[in-house]
Design an enzyme around this catalytic site. Structure first.
Site, PDB file in Angstrom:
ATOM      1  N   GLY A 149      41.324  68.503  28.866  1.00  0.00           N
ATOM      2  CA  GLY A 149      40.454  67.412  28.433  1.00  0.00           C
ATOM      3  C   GLY A 149      40.141  67.478  26.958  1.00  0.00           C
TER       4      GLY A 149
ATOM      5  N   SER B  95      27.549  72.753  33.182  1.00  0.00           N
ATOM      6  CA  SER B  95      26.623  71.723  32.691  1.00  0.00           C
ATOM      7  C   SER B  95      25.195  72.101  33.057  1.00  0.00           C
ATOM      8  CB  SER B  95      26.974  70.373  33.324  1.00  0.00           C
ATOM      9  OG  SER B  95      25.937  69.429  33.144  1.00  0.00           O
TER      10      SER B  95
ATOM     11  N   GLY C 120      35.925  64.230  22.607  1.00  0.00           N
ATOM     12  CA  GLY C 120      34.697  64.912  22.993  1.00  0.00           C
ATOM     13  C   GLY C 120      34.682  66.398  22.681  1.00  0.00           C
ATOM     14  N   ILE C 121      34.027  67.153  23.575  1.00  0.00           N
ATOM     15  CA  ILE C 121      33.866  68.591  23.387  1.00  0.00           C
ATOM     16  C   ILE C 121      35.221  69.281  23.280  1.00  0.00           C
ATOM     17  CG2 ILE C 121      32.976  70.722  24.400  1.00  0.00           C
ATOM     18  CD1 ILE C 121      30.783  68.853  23.446  1.00  0.00           C
ATOM     19  N   GLY C 122      36.163  68.913  24.125  1.00  0.00           N
ATOM     20  CA  GLY C 122      37.475  69.544  24.114  1.00  0.00           C
ATOM     21  C   GLY C 122      38.200  69.345  22.792  1.00  0.00           C
TER      22      GLY C 122
ATOM     23  N   TYR D  91      28.160  65.494  41.281  1.00  0.00           N
ATOM     24  CA  TYR D  91      28.479  66.048  39.967  1.00  0.00           C
ATOM     25  C   TYR D  91      27.844  67.423  39.789  1.00  0.00           C
ATOM     26  CZ  TYR D  91      28.712  66.592  34.891  1.00  0.00           C
ATOM     27  OH  TYR D  91      28.940  67.077  33.618  1.00  0.00           O
TER      28      TYR D  91
END
Length: 336
Positions: free
Chosen positions: A53, A183, A57-59, A208
């Site tokens: 991913g 998370s 974003g974060i990746g 989630y």
């Protein structure tokens, strides 16, 4: 003046001295971690990192930071066009960056197997695997290609299967490390062994949270298994706090409560580059410990710099973690 004390008092004095020493050592460690940034990443010229991913974003921030520190970085994702654009963006920032892209769909076990086979055929040791990709709160229950609830199947089972199949290459590294991204939502999660796929009742947030708790439990159990079997792999968990990425919009939807907060109240969310720091600390710091969990240090771990994070009770339950491990092996059809 003469002081008199009995054994109990002596023991208490010793306890205070030991406690003071431990507090000082803890403070020393926290001081060492305080305000850790990408400037603290050790420079390397040879390590291979694979990040799931990582086209945004974060990746993406992980990939950019590691490439800038000299790592060979393989970005992965479902969309080759996004992959090409992301690698090009990194090379614009750093023309000598060693980056490439590989396609993988973590919601499809056959895609994961195909990717792992390609990596194994190349034969190169993997020094770092960052299990970062995620799906967040689709309003309706969806399933992966293999029939798993989409969030549990992608976030947990997909990464579980990927790690298992890349294990031979991780073991080839002298210091193989796996970082799995969880998370803050895992605090609200619970592993429902009677309904892991949310078939009887689907609640987006609950599903989630379960998947992200599973991520954390997997990371901790992987460290235990590595120590037990002598794999030489260090497994660490991290989370980004509350960060400004497209995960909310592409998952829950732009007009969900979370999506609207992301769109109209951006000041509540820290930049994705800041959110990437705990993952990068776990991935590169020589002080990061196997089986530990790192996240932001401020405002209930929603923002800030890397620090040790609180582990929910179920993730500390070794029996539950091992049970989830065995069930996941069967679902993913893999062995470690």
């Amino acid at each position: 003046m003469t002081f008199h004390y009995n054994n109990t008092t002596f023991g208490y004095i010793c306890f205070l001295n030991v406690t003071h020493f431990c507090i000082n050592k803890k403070h020393e460690k926290q001081t060492q971690m305080k305000n850790w940034t990408t400037a603290d990443i050790p420079q390397t010229n040879s390590g291979l990192a694979i990040i799931t991913g990582s086209t945004e974003g974060i990746g993406y921030e992980d990939a950019l930071a590691l490439a800038s520190a000299g790592w060979n970085v393989t970005l992965t994702g479902r969309n080759p066009k996004k992959g090409a654009e992301s690698t090009a963006r990194i090379k614009q920032v750093n023309p000598i960056a060693k980056v490439s892209f590989e396609q993988i769909d973590l919601a499809d076990l056959s895609s994961i197997k195909s990717f792992a086979s390609r990596m194994i055929s190349k034969g190169r040791a993997i020094d770092l695997l960052i299990n970062n990709a995620g799906v967040m709160t689709p309003p309706k229950r969806l399933e992966t290609v293999d029939g798993f609830e989409l969030q549990f199947g992608t976030n947990h089972i997909g990464h579980f299967a990927l790690t298992a199949q890349l294990l031979p290459l991780l073991r080839k590294s002298r210091e193989g490390r796996v970082v799995t991204v969880s998370s803050v939502a895992n605090r609200e999660g619970a592993i429902n062994f009677d309904d892991l796929q949310s078939k009887s009742a689907y609640a987006p947030g609950k599903a989630y949270s379960q998947s992200k708790l599973a991520n954390l439990m997997f990371a901790i159990e992987l460290q235990r298994q590595s120590e037990k079997h002598g794999w030489g792999i260090t497994s660490i968990a991290a989370h980004p706090g509350v960060s400004r990425t497209n995960l909310l919009i592409t998952g829950a939807g732009r007009w969900s409560v979370a999506g609207m907060a992301r769109t109209f109240l951006p000041f509540l969310f820290q930049p994705s580059a800041q959110g990437a720091l705990p993952t990068l600390y776990a991935a590169t710091s020589p002080d990061a410990r196997g089986g530990a969990y790192y996240g932001p240090d401020r405002l209930m771990e929603t923002r800030g710099f890397p620090a040790v994070s609180k582990i929910p009770a179920q993730a500390e339950n070794a029996d539950d973690s091992l049970k989830l491990w065995e069930i996941s092996k069967a679902l993913a059809k893999v062995e470690f």
